[in-house]
Design a protein around this motif. Sequence first.
Motif, PDB file in Angstrom:
ATOM      1  N   GLY A 142       0.825  -1.211   0.000  1.00  0.00           N
ATOM      2  CA  GLY A 142       0.000   0.000   0.000  1.00  0.00           C
ATOM      3  C   GLY A 142       0.854   1.253   0.000  1.00  0.00           C
ATOM      4  N   LYS A 143       2.035   1.148   0.552  1.00  0.00           N
ATOM      5  CA  LYS A 143       3.003   2.236   0.533  1.00  0.00           C
ATOM      6  C   LYS A 143       4.403   1.637   0.558  1.00  0.00           C
ATOM      7  CE  LYS A 143       2.530   2.878   5.518  1.00  0.00           C
ATOM      8  NZ  LYS A 143       2.259   3.869   6.575  1.00  0.00           N
ATOM      9  N   SER A 144       5.401   2.471   0.345  1.00  0.00           N
ATOM     10  CA  SER A 144       6.771   1.988   0.257  1.00  0.00           C
ATOM     11  C   SER A 144       7.191   1.392   1.600  1.00  0.00           C
ATOM     12  CB  SER A 144       7.708   3.132  -0.119  1.00  0.00           C
ATOM     13  OG  SER A 144       9.045   2.694  -0.055  1.00  0.00           O
ATOM     14  N   ILE A 145       7.725   0.185   1.525  1.00  0.00           N
ATOM     15  CA  ILE A 145       8.159  -0.494   2.753  1.00  0.00           C
ATOM     16  C   ILE A 145       9.289   0.278   3.412  1.00  0.00           C
ATOM     17  CG2 ILE A 145       9.232  -2.597   3.649  1.00  0.00           C
ATOM     18  CD1 ILE A 145       7.744  -4.179   1.586  1.00  0.00           C
ATOM     19  N   ARG A 146      10.192   0.835   2.627  1.00  0.00           N
ATOM     20  CA  ARG A 146      11.351   1.538   3.166  1.00  0.00           C
ATOM     21  C   ARG A 146      10.948   2.760   3.993  1.00  0.00           C
ATOM     22  NH1 ARG A 146      16.829   1.445   2.183  1.00  0.00           N
ATOM     23  NH2 ARG A 146      16.530  -0.255   0.714  1.00  0.00           N
ATOM     24  N   GLU A 147       9.745   3.285   3.751  1.00  0.00           N
ATOM     25  CA  GLU A 147       9.298   4.475   4.484  1.00  0.00           C
ATOM     26  C   GLU A 147       8.696   4.134   5.842  1.00  0.00           C
ATOM     27  OE1 GLU A 147       6.619   6.532   1.976  1.00  0.00           O
ATOM     28  OE2 GLU A 147       8.133   7.043   0.459  1.00  0.00           O
ATOM     29  N   LEU A 148       8.465   2.860   6.095  1.00  0.00           N
ATOM     30  CA  LEU A 148       7.895   2.478   7.389  1.00  0.00           C
ATOM     31  C   LEU A 148       8.915   2.740   8.505  1.00  0.00           C
ATOM     32  CD1 LEU A 148       6.216  -0.903   6.399  1.00  0.00           C
ATOM     33  CD2 LEU A 148       5.094   1.302   6.791  1.00  0.00           C
ATOM     34  N   PRO A 149       8.467   3.290   9.687  1.00  0.00           N
ATOM     35  CA  PRO A 149       9.415   3.641  10.773  1.00  0.00           C
ATOM     36  C   PRO A 149      10.219   2.446  11.245  1.00  0.00           C
ATOM     37  CG  PRO A 149       7.277   4.651  11.164  1.00  0.00           C
ATOM     38  CD  PRO A 149       7.095   3.707   9.999  1.00  0.00           C
ATOM     39  N   TRP A 150       9.583   1.290  11.386  1.00  0.00           N
ATOM     40  CA  TRP A 150      10.314   0.145  11.913  1.00  0.00           C
ATOM     41  C   TRP A 150      11.337  -0.378  10.918  1.00  0.00           C
ATOM     42  CZ3 TRP A 150       9.824  -4.413   9.226  1.00  0.00           C
ATOM     43  CH2 TRP A 150       8.715  -4.554   8.387  1.00  0.00           C
ATOM     44  N   VAL A 151      11.055  -0.165   9.580  1.00  0.00           N
ATOM     45  CA  VAL A 151      12.021  -0.567   8.550  1.00  0.00           C
ATOM     46  C   VAL A 151      13.235   0.341   8.605  1.00  0.00           C
ATOM     47  CG1 VAL A 151      12.426  -0.757   6.061  1.00  0.00           C
ATOM     48  CG2 VAL A 151      10.297  -1.622   7.065  1.00  0.00           C
ATOM     49  N   GLN A 152      12.999   1.635   8.774  1.00  0.00           N
ATOM     50  CA  GLN A 152      14.121   2.573   8.859  1.00  0.00           C
ATOM     51  C   GLN A 152      14.990   2.274  10.075  1.00  0.00           C
ATOM     52  OE1 GLN A 152      12.560   6.555   8.741  1.00  0.00           O
ATOM     53  NE2 GLN A 152      11.660   6.304   6.691  1.00  0.00           N
ATOM     54  N   LEU A 153      14.339   1.916  11.169  1.00  0.00           N
ATOM     55  CA  LEU A 153      15.100   1.585  12.373  1.00  0.00           C
ATOM     56  C   LEU A 153      15.902   0.305  12.150  1.00  0.00           C
ATOM     57  CD1 LEU A 153      15.722   2.394  15.290  1.00  0.00           C
ATOM     58  CD2 LEU A 153      13.743   1.053  16.022  1.00  0.00           C
ATOM     59  N   ALA A 154      15.309  -0.663  11.455  1.00  0.00           N
ATOM     60  CA  ALA A 154      16.018  -1.919  11.170  1.00  0.00           C
ATOM     61  C   ALA A 154      17.211  -1.677  10.262  1.00  0.00           C
ATOM     62  CB  ALA A 154      15.057  -2.904  10.521  1.00  0.00           C
ATOM     63  N   LEU A 155      17.064  -0.753   9.280  1.00  0.00           N
ATOM     64  CA  LEU A 155      18.182  -0.422   8.409  1.00  0.00           C
ATOM     65  C   LEU A 155      19.323   0.210   9.211  1.00  0.00           C
ATOM     66  CD1 LEU A 155      16.208   0.999   5.323  1.00  0.00           C
ATOM     67  CD2 LEU A 155      17.481  -1.165   5.456  1.00  0.00           C
ATOM     68  N   GLN A 156      18.976   1.020  10.213  1.00  0.00           N
ATOM     69  CA  GLN A 156      20.017   1.639  11.050  1.00  0.00           C
ATOM     70  C   GLN A 156      20.786   0.571  11.832  1.00  0.00           C
ATOM     71  OE1 GLN A 156      18.222   4.583  13.554  1.00  0.00           O
ATOM     72  NE2 GLN A 156      17.475   5.831  11.844  1.00  0.00           N
ATOM     73  N   SER A 193      26.943 -11.390  -0.387  1.00  0.00           N
ATOM     74  CA  SER A 193      27.255  -9.998  -0.756  1.00  0.00           C
ATOM     75  C   SER A 193      27.020  -9.005   0.380  1.00  0.00           C
ATOM     76  CB  SER A 193      26.412  -9.584  -1.966  1.00  0.00           C
ATOM     77  OG  SER A 193      25.020  -9.599  -1.597  1.00  0.00           O
ATOM     78  N   LEU A 194      26.319  -9.485   1.435  1.00  0.00           N
ATOM     79  CA  LEU A 194      25.960  -8.641   2.597  1.00  0.00           C
ATOM     80  C   LEU A 194      25.112  -7.445   2.198  1.00  0.00           C
ATOM     81  CD1 LEU A 194      29.311  -8.621   4.639  1.00  0.00           C
ATOM     82  CD2 LEU A 194      27.314 -10.080   4.904  1.00  0.00           C
ATOM     83  N   GLU A 195      24.396  -7.612   1.105  1.00  0.00           N
ATOM     84  CA  GLU A 195      23.456  -6.570   0.707  1.00  0.00           C
ATOM     85  C   GLU A 195      22.110  -6.812   1.384  1.00  0.00           C
ATOM     86  OE1 GLU A 195      23.196  -6.615  -3.483  1.00  0.00           O
ATOM     87  OE2 GLU A 195      25.242  -5.846  -3.819  1.00  0.00           O
ATOM     88  N   ASP A 196      21.344  -5.720   1.542  1.00  0.00           N
ATOM     89  CA  ASP A 196      20.009  -5.827   2.144  1.00  0.00           C
ATOM     90  C   ASP A 196      19.075  -6.398   1.090  1.00  0.00           C
ATOM     91  OD1 ASP A 196      21.078  -4.626   4.358  1.00  0.00           O
ATOM     92  OD2 ASP A 196      20.376  -2.602   3.839  1.00  0.00           O
ATOM     93  N   ILE A 197      18.484  -7.537   1.374  1.00  0.00           N
ATOM     94  CA  ILE A 197      17.641  -8.178   0.370  1.00  0.00           C
ATOM     95  C   ILE A 197      16.187  -8.308   0.848  1.00  0.00           C
ATOM     96  CG2 ILE A 197      19.526  -9.429  -0.699  1.00  0.00           C
ATOM     97  CD1 ILE A 197      18.787 -11.846   0.980  1.00  0.00           C
ATOM     98  N   GLY A 198      15.885  -8.040   2.127  1.00  0.00           N
ATOM     99  CA  GLY A 198      14.522  -8.137   2.613  1.00  0.00           C
ATOM    100  C   GLY A 198      14.440  -7.798   4.107  1.00  0.00           C
TER     101      GLY A 198
END
Length: 601
Positions: A142-156, A193-198
Amino acid sequence: MLFQPVRRRKKFATKIVTALLIGILFSITMSSAMFYSTSSKLVKKNVRTSSLQLVRQAAETLSGIIISGNDASNVLYSDVKLQEAVRTVAPDSLQKKEINDDMNRLVNNFVASNSFVKTLYVLREEGTSWGSGSFKLSKVYGKSIRELPWVQLALQKDGEPVWGALAYDPFSGVGDRNDLVLPVTRVIKDFESLEDIGYLLVNMDGQKVLQRIQQIRLGNTGRFYVVDGEGRVMIDGRTERIGLPLREAPLREWAAASREAEFEFEADGVRYYNIKQPLSNGWSMIGTVPVHEITDELIHLRYYIWSSSLGFAFMAVLFGLLLARQVTKPIKQLTAQMKVAETGDFTARTEVNSQDEIGQMSRQFNKMIRRIDSLIHEVQEVQASKQQAELRAVMHRIHPHFLFNTLSTIKWLVRYNETSRAYEALSALVLLLEANMGKKGNFVTLAEELDIVQKYLTILEIRYDRPFRFHLTVDPALLPMTIPRMLIQPVIENAIFHGIVPTADAGDIWLNASEEADRTVIEISDNGAGISEQRIRQLDDAEDGEGDGPGMTGIGLRHVRESIQLYFPAGSSMRLDRRNGGGTAVILTLLKPDQPETLPA
């Protein structure tokens, strides 16, 4: 004139009760205060210990759930099939179906095998995402997953598990409000590759988390909640507070950074007690309860202590009154008998038969009174013997002189053939000797003394051949009054010998006897030659022992003075005075005794 303050007598019973009450109240107060202080510390210590145990128990329960979530996240994160499925972006239809079947089976079987995991989601920004239960793929995109607050925190966190606040599951069911879950999120990295895949989202069962926390009670209205390292509420039964920072700044600072396990603060007029225990993911379990709930036991204890103290004090007063009554009863009896003895009644006796100090004092009092009574009787007997001896000595000195003069007069009357007058003189002498030589004891009534004086004057009239007029003014009520022998006769004799005879003329003697409130006054006066001031001083000196009245006058008047001193109360006296018209007055002031009684015969 200044008013003097009235002193109130403090009764012995009051003193005993007061001392007993003060002693009991002091001991009860001190013991109650010490007991209350000790019990307060003990109760507070027990409350603290109990509260810390409760919060530790709650923290262990929640930490177990968190550890279970971390373990689930770690197991799935390292799963080879999951890695391959997430890395495959554009599979063919057969491979896609096989991957979907394997992933659906993996997540559903994992949720079924873990009682605390509610839902499980494997999400990708591109391609298919997978989830357990009623997972709705449409809610993911429904919206970009990357914009979700918990996703941003997980990326950090770059692959580390990240816990989110208690919330409603956003990817399952219908609508926005579904099951409560406690999410743990992490980025899925390609191991090569240690890339973010999901993204891996493990949702723990939020209802079970709340139930486990709410099963542990803290007081009556106390509760537990969880905050993160910045003081934001992450888990709370009141879901409207989740995600918000704690309202009270001191509480927020303590919850976020303080190492102290306990903290008190006041909000809306209520003081709260707070305890803290860290969790395994860096959060803190907070327990809060109103202070009055954990101190109610102390308040009840204090009320019980003070009410029991007042009850004991009341019992102490009653006991003190009974004790004082038992103690003061014999003392009052002893005091009453002492007052009786104080009046001069030495028949007083106490009947306190106890074996204590009061009984011993009572027996000593009776012994003392008997001894005093015995000594008084001895003194009275000795004094009476002395008085009688002195009276006889005076009489033996007075009578020979008087008898010699009277017999000499009768001799001359016989010589000059004055037989009738000689007979009259002898008859009067016989009657006088009969009345005045001790046949009736040493005491006479005033009427008897006046009769003796009349007979005495008859002899003196014959002797001096002149009339002596005796004027009596006596209250009839005084005639039965008992007086010592020869109390008045020496005064009459002194008036004739030293007052009237020197004038070579007839004379008058007046005797007035009157009664006042506390005394009898007898005044004897004459119209003779009078008395000088020097002579009065000589007689007064003789009374004081500094001189001696010469002749029979001194002996007679001294006898009168001593008789008054011996037989009448202190303050009685004989006073000589000069009359204005000539002559001498002798005033006898005889005080009445405190207890009216006749003089001994």
